[in-house]
Enzyme design. Structure first.
Site, PDB file in Angstrom:
ATOM      1  N   HIS A  96       0.850  -1.195   0.000  1.00 37.95           N
ATOM      2  CA  HIS A  96       0.000   0.000   0.000  1.00 37.95           C
ATOM      3  C   HIS A  96       0.890   1.251   0.000  1.00 37.95           C
ATOM      4  CE1 HIS A  96      -2.660   3.189   1.415  1.00 37.95           C
ATOM      5  NE2 HIS A  96      -3.624   2.486   0.849  1.00 37.95           N
ATOM      6  N   GLU A 168      -4.060   2.200  -7.085  1.00 38.60           N
ATOM      7  CA  GLU A 168      -4.334   3.274  -6.135  1.00 38.60           C
ATOM      8  C   GLU A 168      -3.348   4.419  -6.385  1.00 38.60           C
ATOM      9  OE1 GLU A 168      -6.515   1.073  -2.594  1.00 38.60           O
ATOM     10  OE2 GLU A 168      -4.711   2.161  -2.042  1.00 38.60           O
TER      11      GLU A 168
HETATM   12  P1  PGA Z   1      -9.378   6.395   0.984  1.00 36.76           P
HETATM   13  O1  PGA Z   1      -8.346   5.202   1.123  1.00 36.76           O
HETATM   14  O2  PGA Z   1     -10.628   5.851   0.338  1.00 36.76           O
HETATM   15  O3  PGA Z   1      -9.639   6.860   2.371  1.00 36.76           O
HETATM   16  O4  PGA Z   1      -8.742   7.434   0.109  1.00 36.76           O
HETATM   17  C1  PGA Z   1      -8.166   4.371   0.028  1.00 36.76           C
HETATM   18  C2  PGA Z   1      -6.975   3.477   0.196  1.00 36.76           C
HETATM   19  O5  PGA Z   1      -5.924   3.903   0.680  1.00 36.76           O
HETATM   20  O6  PGA Z   1      -7.093   2.310  -0.180  1.00 36.76           O
END
Ligand code: PGA
Length: 261
Positions: A96, A168
């Site tokens: 992540h 992401e």
């Molecule tokens: P968020 O987080 O929806 O709060 O932006 C998404 C993530 O980091 O997967």
């Protein structure tokens, strides 16, 4: 047909058993009739067992937000694959953006974790995405391609479609608005093309690529309607049961209308 996914990582927002109780119990009840999509919830490590007891035989899987890159040894403070497998984890989130930025997680270590995760029959959920600076410099795709290639390094062909990619973009996480659906679709197509270039189109077509980054109900429908967006990875928005249930119901309804199941 790639089964759609709605998953949520609670990061470090849900931190006690009683918070898990409130949130998970309501979610289980609210999505109990949904069977045409995959769903998962990912708490912090010490709460996995507690969450697993609540989810039990429900239609929601659980997982972990990270995993050690070796399974046994002198690695103080790390959480190993055999422990997560024994806790019934299905989805292991790897690489992540917050881990890459704050904990020096590199593509090399993510790749080691992917292999270990597969050895223990769990599903690697590999997060990839460019930073704002990379996007602005026009090297966003180069960065994402590097992450995808590193992920696939040394993975057996028959294991590739067991990996789930979570696209992401770093600049879209924790914002008011996420990336727009056309931009995301273009990146997902690109990721699929990179996978195809390594392992062929048949396997690439079977790999699920989900999107995360400030997903909310208003953006969910447009995102999920795109050809290469196989699911949504929600953060803050799904920290209430009502919101998680609403997104899961929306995606399930979309699948039902489109595929008739
Ligand atoms: P968020 O987080 O929806 O709060 O932006 C998404 C993530 O980091 O997967």
């Amino acid at each position: 047909m790639r089964k759609k996914i709605v998953g949520s990582s609670w990061k470090m927002h849900i931190n006690t058993k009683s918070e898990v109780d409130t949130l998970a119990t309501e979610i289980v009840e609210g999505v109990k009739n949904i069977h045409n999509i995959d769903m998962f919830l990912i708490p912090s490590f010490p709460l996995i067992d507690h969450l697993a007891n609540i989810l039990g035989n429900s239609n929601i899987a659980w997982g972990a937000q990270n995993m050690a890159f070796v399974d046994y040894g002198a690695y103080t403070g790390e959480v190993p694959a055999p422990t997560l497998a024994e806790l019934g984890c299905t989805f292991i989130e790897l690489g992540h953006a917050e881990r890459r930025a704050n904990f020096n997680e590199t593509d090399h270590y993510v790749n080691k974790k992917v292999k270990l995760c597969l050895n223990y029959k769990m599903t690697p959920l590999v997060c990839v995405g460019e930073t704002k600076a990379e996007k602005d410099d026009g090297v966003g795709k180069v960065r994402v391609k590097t992450q995808v290639l590193w992920t696939l390094n040394g993975i057996r062909f028959e294991d590739v479609d067991k990996i789930i990619f979570a696209y992401e973009p770093v600049w879209a996480i924790g914002q008011t608005e996420g990336a727009n659906a056309d931009y995301v679709e273009d990146m997902h197509q690109f990721i699929r093309d990179v996978i195809a270039s390594e392992v062929g189109n048949d396997i690439a077509q079977a790999v699920r690529i989900i999107y995360g980054g400030s997903v909310k109900l208003e953006s969910a429908f447009e995102l999920i309607s795109k050809k290469n967006i196989d699911g949504l990875f929600t953060g803050r928005f799904a920290l209430t049961a009502k919101n998680y249930i609403a997104i899961a119901a929306l995606v399930s309804k979309h699948v039902q209308e489109k595929e008739g199941n």
